[in-house]
Design a protein around this motif. Sequence first.
Motif, PDB file in Angstrom:
ATOM      1  N   LEU A 258      11.955  34.893 -16.549  1.00 28.78           N
ATOM      2  CA  LEU A 258      10.932  33.711 -16.084  1.00 28.78           C
ATOM      3  C   LEU A 258       9.880  34.475 -15.339  1.00 28.78           C
ATOM      4  O   LEU A 258       9.912  35.411 -14.874  1.00 28.78           O
ATOM      5  N   ASP A 259       8.760  33.722 -15.449  1.00 32.45           N
ATOM      6  CA  ASP A 259       7.704  34.192 -15.049  1.00 32.45           C
ATOM      7  C   ASP A 259       6.985  32.938 -14.234  1.00 32.45           C
ATOM      8  O   ASP A 259       5.719  32.785 -13.946  1.00 32.45           O
ATOM      9  N   ALA A 260       7.658  32.196 -13.801  1.00 30.53           N
ATOM     10  CA  ALA A 260       7.095  30.841 -13.126  1.00 30.53           C
ATOM     11  C   ALA A 260       8.121  30.248 -12.255  1.00 30.53           C
ATOM     12  O   ALA A 260       9.401  30.291 -12.244  1.00 30.53           O
ATOM     13  N   PRO A 261       7.476  29.353 -11.338  1.00 31.24           N
ATOM     14  CA  PRO A 261       8.521  28.724 -10.375  1.00 31.24           C
ATOM     15  C   PRO A 261       9.316  27.758 -10.879  1.00 31.24           C
ATOM     16  O   PRO A 261       8.839  27.155 -12.210  1.00 31.24           O
ATOM     17  N   PRO A 262      10.665  27.404 -10.448  1.00 23.62           N
ATOM     18  CA  PRO A 262      11.394  26.357 -11.040  1.00 23.62           C
ATOM     19  C   PRO A 262      10.555  24.951 -11.179  1.00 23.62           C
ATOM     20  O   PRO A 262       9.856  24.581 -10.538  1.00 23.62           O
ATOM     21  N   GLY A 263      10.911  24.374 -12.529  1.00 16.49           N
ATOM     22  CA  GLY A 263      10.063  23.012 -13.123  1.00 16.49           C
ATOM     23  C   GLY A 263       8.988  23.123 -13.705  1.00 16.49           C
ATOM     24  O   GLY A 263       8.431  22.054 -13.931  1.00 16.49           O
ATOM     25  N   THR A 264       8.662  24.462 -13.912  1.00 11.88           N
ATOM     26  CA  THR A 264       7.270  24.764 -14.689  1.00 11.88           C
ATOM     27  C   THR A 264       7.703  24.695 -15.956  1.00 11.88           C
ATOM     28  O   THR A 264       8.568  25.198 -16.439  1.00 11.88           O
ATOM     29  N   VAL A 265       6.881  23.985 -16.943  1.00 10.32           N
ATOM     30  CA  VAL A 265       6.907  24.139 -18.365  1.00 10.32           C
ATOM     31  C   VAL A 265       6.445  25.490 -18.872  1.00 10.32           C
ATOM     32  O   VAL A 265       5.448  25.857 -18.521  1.00 10.32           O
ATOM     33  N   LEU A 266       7.464  26.086 -19.655  1.00  9.91           N
ATOM     34  CA  LEU A 266       7.131  27.227 -20.168  1.00  9.91           C
ATOM     35  C   LEU A 266       6.760  27.035 -21.642  1.00  9.91           C
ATOM     36  O   LEU A 266       6.858  26.290 -22.333  1.00  9.91           O
ATOM     37  N   ALA A 276      11.377  25.944 -16.524  1.00  7.40           N
ATOM     38  CA  ALA A 276      12.042  27.087 -15.740  1.00  7.40           C
ATOM     39  C   ALA A 276      13.006  26.380 -14.713  1.00  7.40           C
ATOM     40  O   ALA A 276      12.813  25.665 -13.931  1.00  7.40           O
ATOM     41  N   ALA A 277      14.369  26.986 -14.893  1.00  9.18           N
ATOM     42  CA  ALA A 277      14.990  26.768 -13.692  1.00  9.18           C
ATOM     43  C   ALA A 277      15.350  28.097 -12.696  1.00  9.18           C
ATOM     44  O   ALA A 277      14.491  28.802 -12.848  1.00  9.18           O
ATOM     45  N   ALA A 278      16.366  27.886 -11.814  1.00  8.09           N
ATOM     46  CA  ALA A 278      16.252  28.982 -10.703  1.00  8.09           C
ATOM     47  C   ALA A 278      16.475  30.455 -11.415  1.00  8.09           C
ATOM     48  O   ALA A 278      16.020  31.398 -11.153  1.00  8.09           O
ATOM     49  N   ASN A 279      17.272  30.425 -12.523  1.00  7.87           N
ATOM     50  CA  ASN A 279      17.666  31.716 -13.042  1.00  7.87           C
ATOM     51  C   ASN A 279      17.205  31.856 -14.283  1.00  7.87           C
ATOM     52  O   ASN A 279      17.230  33.163 -15.113  1.00  7.87           O
ATOM     53  N   ARG A 280      17.091  31.143 -15.172  1.00 10.11           N
ATOM     54  CA  ARG A 280      16.604  31.200 -16.489  1.00 10.11           C
ATOM     55  C   ARG A 280      15.873  30.052 -17.016  1.00 10.11           C
ATOM     56  O   ARG A 280      16.174  28.994 -16.561  1.00 10.11           O
ATOM     57  N   PRO A 281      15.479  29.784 -18.423  1.00 17.43           N
ATOM     58  CA  PRO A 281      14.954  28.541 -18.826  1.00 17.43           C
ATOM     59  C   PRO A 281      15.977  27.524 -19.259  1.00 17.43           C
ATOM     60  O   PRO A 281      17.023  27.965 -19.742  1.00 17.43           O
ATOM     61  N   ILE A 282      15.531  26.486 -19.349  1.00 16.75           N
ATOM     62  CA  ILE A 282      16.736  25.576 -19.957  1.00 16.75           C
ATOM     63  C   ILE A 282      15.809  24.246 -21.050  1.00 16.75           C
ATOM     64  O   ILE A 282      14.654  24.177 -20.467  1.00 16.75           O
ATOM     65  N   SER A 283      16.175  24.199 -21.881  1.00 19.85           N
ATOM     66  CA  SER A 283      15.516  23.607 -23.245  1.00 19.85           C
ATOM     67  C   SER A 283      15.933  21.945 -23.044  1.00 19.85           C
ATOM     68  O   SER A 283      17.337  21.735 -23.007  1.00 19.85           O
ATOM     69  N   LEU A 284      15.028  21.192 -22.976  1.00 18.83           N
ATOM     70  CA  LEU A 284      15.481  19.848 -22.933  1.00 18.83           C
ATOM     71  C   LEU A 284      15.592  19.360 -24.562  1.00 18.83           C
ATOM     72  O   LEU A 284      14.612  19.674 -25.358  1.00 18.83           O
ATOM     73  N   LEU A 285      16.813  18.648 -24.827  1.00 18.05           N
ATOM     74  CA  LEU A 285      17.227  18.425 -26.392  1.00 18.05           C
ATOM     75  C   LEU A 285      16.928  16.928 -26.650  1.00 18.05           C
ATOM     76  O   LEU A 285      16.536  16.618 -27.669  1.00 18.05           O
ATOM     77  N   GLU A 286      17.081  15.958 -25.503  1.00 21.04           N
ATOM     78  CA  GLU A 286      16.881  14.858 -25.759  1.00 21.04           C
ATOM     79  C   GLU A 286      16.504  13.922 -24.506  1.00 21.04           C
ATOM     80  O   GLU A 286      16.920  13.934 -23.577  1.00 21.04           O
ATOM     81  N   VAL A 287      15.470  13.120 -24.687  1.00 20.16           N
ATOM     82  CA  VAL A 287      14.701  12.334 -23.621  1.00 20.16           C
ATOM     83  C   VAL A 287      14.299  11.023 -23.821  1.00 20.16           C
ATOM     84  O   VAL A 287      14.382  10.588 -24.761  1.00 20.16           O
ATOM     85  N   GLN A 288      13.765  10.545 -22.681  1.00 21.84           N
ATOM     86  CA  GLN A 288      13.248   9.277 -22.796  1.00 21.84           C
ATOM     87  C   GLN A 288      12.222   9.063 -21.735  1.00 21.84           C
ATOM     88  O   GLN A 288      12.563   9.080 -20.450  1.00 21.84           O
ATOM     89  N   ILE A 289      10.922   8.884 -22.014  1.00 21.13           N
ATOM     90  CA  ILE A 289       9.896   8.574 -20.994  1.00 21.13           C
ATOM     91  C   ILE A 289      10.025   6.980 -20.508  1.00 21.13           C
ATOM     92  O   ILE A 289      10.534   6.318 -21.383  1.00 21.13           O
ATOM     93  N   GLU A 290       9.648   7.002 -19.256  1.00 21.82           N
ATOM     94  CA  GLU A 290       9.761   5.483 -18.564  1.00 21.82           C
ATOM     95  C   GLU A 290       8.939   4.653 -19.748  1.00 21.82           C
ATOM     96  O   GLU A 290       8.064   4.781 -20.211  1.00 21.82           O
ATOM     97  N   SER A 291       9.669   3.386 -19.984  1.00 18.84           N
ATOM     98  CA  SER A 291       9.134   2.543 -20.644  1.00 18.84           C
ATOM     99  C   SER A 291       9.209   2.959 -22.282  1.00 18.84           C
ATOM    100  O   SER A 291       8.682   2.163 -22.952  1.00 18.84           O
ATOM    101  N   GLY A 292       9.587   3.856 -22.612  1.00 19.51           N
ATOM    102  CA  GLY A 292       9.699   4.417 -24.005  1.00 19.51           C
ATOM    103  C   GLY A 292      11.142   4.536 -24.492  1.00 19.51           C
ATOM    104  O   GLY A 292      11.866   3.931 -23.867  1.00 19.51           O
ATOM    105  N   ARG A 293      11.221   5.128 -25.876  1.00 24.29           N
ATOM    106  CA  ARG A 293      12.581   5.062 -26.390  1.00 24.29           C
ATOM    107  C   ARG A 293      13.141   6.378 -26.203  1.00 24.29           C
ATOM    108  O   ARG A 293      12.670   7.421 -26.140  1.00 24.29           O
ATOM    109  N   ARG A 294      14.493   6.569 -26.020  1.00 22.12           N
ATOM    110  CA  ARG A 294      15.067   7.699 -26.157  1.00 22.12           C
ATOM    111  C   ARG A 294      15.131   8.413 -27.508  1.00 22.12           C
ATOM    112  O   ARG A 294      15.308   7.865 -28.518  1.00 22.12           O
TER     113      ARG A 294
END
Length: 313
Positions: A258-266, A276-294
């Motif tokens: 990690l070379d960025a603060p937590p919450g930063t898109v890498l 960026a999480a506290a200790n390593r990256p986490i990859s988001l696999l399935e999401v839904q933006i407000e008023s959008g589809r999953r």
Amino acid sequence: MHSSCRIVFMGTPEFAVPSLKALAAAGHRIVLAVTQPDRPAGRGRKLEASAVKRAALEMGIPVFQPKSIHLPESVRMLSEAKADLFVVAAFGQILKPVVLSIPAQGAINVHASLLPRYRGPAPVQWAIIRREAETGVTIMQMNEGLDTGDVLSTATVGIDATDTGQSLLERLSHVGADLLVETIRNYDRLKPLAVAQDHTQASYAPMLKKSDGRINWAKSAEDIDALIRGTIPWPGAYTSMNGKRLKVFRAKPETGLLDAPPGTVLRSPSDELWIAAANRPISLLEVQIESGRRMPIGMFLKGHPVPAGLVLS
């Protein structure tokens, strides 16, 4: 206890349905199913019957839906049922002595944790969120406390790395149903052997609130993954992206520096979204933006490019 006893069953959500069905299949006579009143649900806020009410009506079992189990008419109704035993599974109301003293053989409860750990209404979700390796089901003799009664039997269940609140609850509902039938079969032997809980070891699993689903990127990738899985189906995990709510349904801790603060898109492969999480990256696999589809992340990124360096909150 003899092979067929008269039972008043108290339960509300889907978790309780396998127990209800297993008791009937084992030859017990369910004289009454007690469940919470119909509640508004969904976008139209139409009144919806509980899972237990729907199952009981299909099975031809009379249903009783008191606002409170302790009203004089409720107590009268329960007394008139002349039950040998009350069986409670995620009913949603605490029973006081006036009710617990009605059945000849007492009242027993099916609880989805290894008591005294995770007493309370959301034991399965918190066991995942707190990254427990295992949980289980406890059948206990009820007293007037919250999940404080003597333990009749337990069954342990491992928590898988992919388990969600939904999948684990479903598995435990069937384990609980089998354990319940077996416990009642051996009730006369088990009752005098019931073990008092060690209250010094107790922990509590409160009802989840909407705010419990907010992702704290300053936690470890493993903790964030556990939160995402534990809050399915409700309240769901979410974060804020450009002022809009982004729900996250699946994620995966990755290896990498990690070379960025937590919450930063890498910077990440083109159809992936690493944060960026506290200790390593986490990859988001399935999401839904407000008023959008999953949707899967690759499809989401086609319509919503997310630049490296953006910070989620």
